[in-house]
Design a protein around this motif. Structure first.
Motif, PDB file in Angstrom:
ATOM      1  N   PHE A  75      10.274   7.286  -0.660  1.00 43.48           N
ATOM      2  CA  PHE A  75       9.710   6.066  -0.142  1.00 43.48           C
ATOM      3  C   PHE A  75      10.691   5.022   0.511  1.00 43.48           C
ATOM      4  O   PHE A  75      10.220   4.370   1.686  1.00 43.48           O
ATOM      5  CB  PHE A  75       8.570   5.493  -0.863  1.00 43.48           C
ATOM      6  CG  PHE A  75       7.826   6.362  -1.847  1.00 43.48           C
ATOM      7  CD1 PHE A  75       6.575   6.682  -1.093  1.00 43.48           C
ATOM      8  CD2 PHE A  75       8.076   6.799  -3.131  1.00 43.48           C
ATOM      9  CE1 PHE A  75       5.858   7.651  -1.870  1.00 43.48           C
ATOM     10  CE2 PHE A  75       7.142   7.622  -3.639  1.00 43.48           C
ATOM     11  CZ  PHE A  75       5.940   8.009  -2.992  1.00 43.48           C
ATOM     12  N   ASP A 184       7.613  -4.448  -0.633  1.00 47.98           N
ATOM     13  CA  ASP A 184       7.204  -3.077  -0.732  1.00 47.98           C
ATOM     14  C   ASP A 184       8.416  -2.243  -1.813  1.00 47.98           C
ATOM     15  O   ASP A 184       8.629  -1.083  -1.643  1.00 47.98           O
ATOM     16  CB  ASP A 184       7.830  -2.451   0.757  1.00 47.98           C
ATOM     17  CG  ASP A 184       9.027  -2.879   1.462  1.00 47.98           C
ATOM     18  OD1 ASP A 184       9.781  -3.646   0.699  1.00 47.98           O
ATOM     19  OD2 ASP A 184       9.454  -2.417   2.402  1.00 47.98           O
ATOM     20  N   PHE A 228       4.625   0.570  -7.919  1.00 48.64           N
ATOM     21  CA  PHE A 228       4.765  -0.024  -6.512  1.00 48.64           C
ATOM     22  C   PHE A 228       4.245  -1.421  -6.394  1.00 48.64           C
ATOM     23  O   PHE A 228       3.251  -1.658  -6.970  1.00 48.64           O
ATOM     24  CB  PHE A 228       3.903   1.036  -5.539  1.00 48.64           C
ATOM     25  CG  PHE A 228       4.302   2.462  -5.772  1.00 48.64           C
ATOM     26  CD1 PHE A 228       5.137   2.692  -4.634  1.00 48.64           C
ATOM     27  CD2 PHE A 228       3.603   3.371  -6.442  1.00 48.64           C
ATOM     28  CE1 PHE A 228       5.510   4.198  -4.594  1.00 48.64           C
ATOM     29  CE2 PHE A 228       4.076   4.729  -6.316  1.00 48.64           C
ATOM     30  CZ  PHE A 228       4.984   5.034  -5.471  1.00 48.64           C
ATOM     31  N   LYS A 231       0.371  -1.093  -3.046  1.00 49.07           N
ATOM     32  CA  LYS A 231      -0.425  -0.013  -3.067  1.00 49.07           C
ATOM     33  C   LYS A 231      -0.008   1.019  -1.496  1.00 49.07           C
ATOM     34  O   LYS A 231      -0.005   0.390  -0.565  1.00 49.07           O
ATOM     35  CB  LYS A 231      -1.719  -0.019  -3.332  1.00 49.07           C
ATOM     36  CG  LYS A 231      -2.397   1.242  -3.627  1.00 49.07           C
ATOM     37  CD  LYS A 231      -3.806   1.059  -3.901  1.00 49.07           C
ATOM     38  CE  LYS A 231      -4.531   2.452  -4.219  1.00 49.07           C
ATOM     39  NZ  LYS A 231      -5.821   2.184  -4.594  1.00 49.07           N
ATOM     40  N   VAL A 232       0.524   2.078  -2.088  1.00 49.77           N
ATOM     41  CA  VAL A 232       0.707   3.154  -0.643  1.00 49.77           C
ATOM     42  C   VAL A 232      -0.319   4.185  -0.419  1.00 49.77           C
ATOM     43  O   VAL A 232      -0.762   4.434  -1.670  1.00 49.77           O
ATOM     44  CB  VAL A 232       2.004   3.725  -0.829  1.00 49.77           C
ATOM     45  CG1 VAL A 232       3.089   2.519  -1.149  1.00 49.77           C
ATOM     46  CG2 VAL A 232       2.244   4.613  -2.013  1.00 49.77           C
ATOM     47  N   LYS A 233      -0.615   4.629   0.830  1.00 50.41           N
ATOM     48  CA  LYS A 233      -1.265   5.641   0.983  1.00 50.41           C
ATOM     49  C   LYS A 233      -0.436   6.895   1.045  1.00 50.41           C
ATOM     50  O   LYS A 233       0.503   6.989   1.972  1.00 50.41           O
ATOM     51  CB  LYS A 233      -2.113   5.328   2.314  1.00 50.41           C
ATOM     52  CG  LYS A 233      -3.047   4.390   2.416  1.00 50.41           C
ATOM     53  CD  LYS A 233      -3.796   4.278   3.674  1.00 50.41           C
ATOM     54  CE  LYS A 233      -4.780   3.166   3.497  1.00 50.41           C
ATOM     55  NZ  LYS A 233      -5.620   2.957   4.838  1.00 50.41           N
TER      56      LYS A 233
END
Length: 267
Positions: A75, A184, A228, A231-233
């Motif tokens: 990421f 992030d 994280f 929140k990530v997709k």
């Protein structure tokens, strides 16, 4: 922590009738070494392995759990600030220092003997403009407000000689970790999946972080949690492409990290 092997010193003490097993309340556990099949291992006076280095490849991440601690690479491609709580054999610190030449790498270790033996026996470079190994408490480090919002990556691997669970595991500690990360930012944590401390840590992390993913268990119970701040997709096609790039440039088995995240999302 990962593999149960008696260190050279522990074996000798057992034969002589001396019991040097450290108590949990001892501030600094004795640092001992063992070697087998071309690898040098670090112990804290017990059979539990606290880290390993392949003698012919001192900058390689020998243990699978250490490789998984780098899963944040899926990421974050160009981190500027990386911190490590718990030095171990300095494997993660050395890898980040070599792999990310534009990043500031900071390692925190409470036991001065661990720092010394990493310098003399595990090829840890001297401090310089990019590398700082600090002798201090990891909890104090993350609670310094001057660090808030500065880290891209935080890697947490803080065990004592008994290896029964992380020595820092409260929601307050993880909140401070989150505060040190950029919005992030990502934290990876080495947990012990078959110990009661596992659920306590997961609960504390989920209370603080927007998203927590656990990779499949490796070794003798190690589970790496990826936390994280935001929140990530997950775009798994893109992640597999990124994994291929990581494999090509570092030889790390990044595809297995993506598969592990997919498996975790299904459960």
């Amino acid at each position: 922590m990962l593999i149960k092997r008696k260190s050279i010193e522990a074996q000798a003490n057992t034969k002589s009738g001396v019991n040097n097993s450290p108590k949990r309340k001892v501030k600094y556990a004795p640092v001992t070494l063992s070697e087998m099949d071309g690898c040098r291992y670090l112990h804290f006076g017990t059979e539990w392995v606290q880290g390993a280095m392949r003698l012919r490849k001192p900058d390689w991440l020998e243990l699978e759990y250490a490789q998984q601690m780098m899963a944040w690479m899926l990421f974050i491609e160009k981190p500027q600030q990386i911190a490590q709580l718990g030095l171990g054999t300095a494997s993660l610190t050395k890898f980040c220092y070599r792999q990310f030449p534009h990043a500031q790498v900071t390692a925190i270790e409470l036991n001065p003997s661990v720092i010394s033996i990493c310098q003399t026996m595990f090829k840890l470079p001297d401090n310089d403009a990019r590398l700082q190994v600090l002798e201090m408490d990891g909890e104090e480090f993350v609670n310094e407000t001057s660090r808030y919002g500065t880290l891209d990556v935080l890697q947490v691997d803080v065990y004592d000689a008994t290896a029964r669970g992380p020595v820092l595991d409260s929601a307050e500690f993880y909140q401070a970790c989150s505060d040190c990360l950029k919005p992030d930012g990502i934290m990876t944590v080495n947990l012990f999946g078959d110990h009661p401390s596992y659920l306590k840590n997961i609960k504390a992390m989920k209370f603080v972080f927007d998203q927590v993913i656990c990779l499949p268990e490796v070794h003798d119970g190690n589970v790496i949690a990826i936390a994280f701040n935001t929140k990530v997709k997950f775009d798994f096609a893109a992640l597999h492409e990124r994994a291929a790039q990581i494999k090509l440039s570092t030889k790390l088995p990044a595809k297995s990290w993506v598969n592990g995240i997919q498996l975790a999302m299904q459960n």
